[in-house]
Design a protein around this motif. Structure first.
Motif, PDB file in Angstrom:
ATOM      1  N   ARG A 124      -1.058  -3.552   0.572  1.00 46.64           N
ATOM      2  CA  ARG A 124      -1.153  -3.953   1.280  1.00 46.64           C
ATOM      3  C   ARG A 124      -0.086  -4.226   2.012  1.00 46.64           C
ATOM      4  O   ARG A 124       0.025  -3.288   3.201  1.00 46.64           O
ATOM      5  CB  ARG A 124      -1.895  -5.897   1.631  1.00 46.64           C
ATOM      6  CG  ARG A 124      -2.863  -5.829   1.354  1.00 46.64           C
ATOM      7  CD  ARG A 124      -3.714  -7.170   1.340  1.00 46.64           C
ATOM      8  NE  ARG A 124      -4.946  -7.465   1.090  1.00 46.64           N
ATOM      9  CZ  ARG A 124      -6.528  -8.436   1.154  1.00 46.64           C
ATOM     10  NH1 ARG A 124      -5.487  -9.329   2.263  1.00 46.64           N
ATOM     11  NH2 ARG A 124      -6.728  -8.567   1.054  1.00 46.64           N
ATOM     12  N   GLN A 128      -1.128  -0.964   5.024  1.00 42.40           N
ATOM     13  CA  GLN A 128      -1.006  -1.700   5.874  1.00 42.40           C
ATOM     14  C   GLN A 128       0.249  -1.284   7.326  1.00 42.40           C
ATOM     15  O   GLN A 128      -0.562  -1.786   8.405  1.00 42.40           O
ATOM     16  CB  GLN A 128      -1.801  -2.844   6.129  1.00 42.40           C
ATOM     17  CG  GLN A 128      -3.152  -3.318   5.505  1.00 42.40           C
ATOM     18  CD  GLN A 128      -3.564  -4.609   5.348  1.00 42.40           C
ATOM     19  OE1 GLN A 128      -3.067  -5.242   5.500  1.00 42.40           O
ATOM     20  NE2 GLN A 128      -4.493  -4.546   4.669  1.00 42.40           N
ATOM     21  N   SER A 129       1.132  -0.817   6.727  1.00 41.73           N
ATOM     22  CA  SER A 129       2.106  -1.018   8.047  1.00 41.73           C
ATOM     23  C   SER A 129       2.077   0.012   8.898  1.00 41.73           C
ATOM     24  O   SER A 129       1.618   0.879   8.635  1.00 41.73           O
ATOM     25  CB  SER A 129       4.001  -1.435   7.208  1.00 41.73           C
ATOM     26  OG  SER A 129       3.970  -2.392   6.005  1.00 41.73           O
TER      27      SER A 129
END
Length: 129
Positions: A124, A128-129
């Motif tokens: 994550r 997700q960055s």
């Protein structure tokens, strides 16, 4: 009064025409049960004419099987040839000889769960960055 037999008498009943087995100092004539035995007649014939107590317990027979035995009992061993009967009390709470088995079992789950949580957090964070 229950009829008593010696091991020598039992030893003579060791084939499919006459099959006697000693289990916990009790003598059973299982000749008529040979064809009905769930494990096959060979299993009973291996123990025929001798003490099959250990083999009987190793298999872990059900309470129904133990109740069924009553109708096949024909007697008991004579007093001088009896062996002490060991009570089998299964310890359902532990899995073996290790006294810390519940702790080691818990520890064996901690590592995979921790690694799974760590992998999820890293996934994550990086994707997700």
């Amino acid at each position: 009064m229950t009829k008593q037999y010696s091991l020598a008498e039992v030893k003579g009943h060791n084939d499919n025409r006459s099959t006697w087995i000693v289990i916990h100092n009790n003598i059973y004539d299982v000749t008529e049960f040979l064809n009905e035995h769930p494990g096959g007649e060979e299993v009973l014939l291996e123990q025929a004419g001798k003490d099959g107590s250990e083999a009987f317990e190793d298999v872990g027979h059900s309470s129904d099987a133990r109740e069924l035995m009553v109708k096949y009992k024909i007697g008991e061993l004579i007093e001088s040839e009896r062996k002490p009967v060991k009570e089998k009390n299964p310890d359902w709470g532990s899995s073996g000889a290790n006294p810390d088995s519940s702790n080691s079992s818990f520890r064996s789950w901690i590592i995979p769960i921790s690694l799974g949580i760590l992998a999820t957090m890293l996934y994550r964070f990086y994707f997700q960055s």
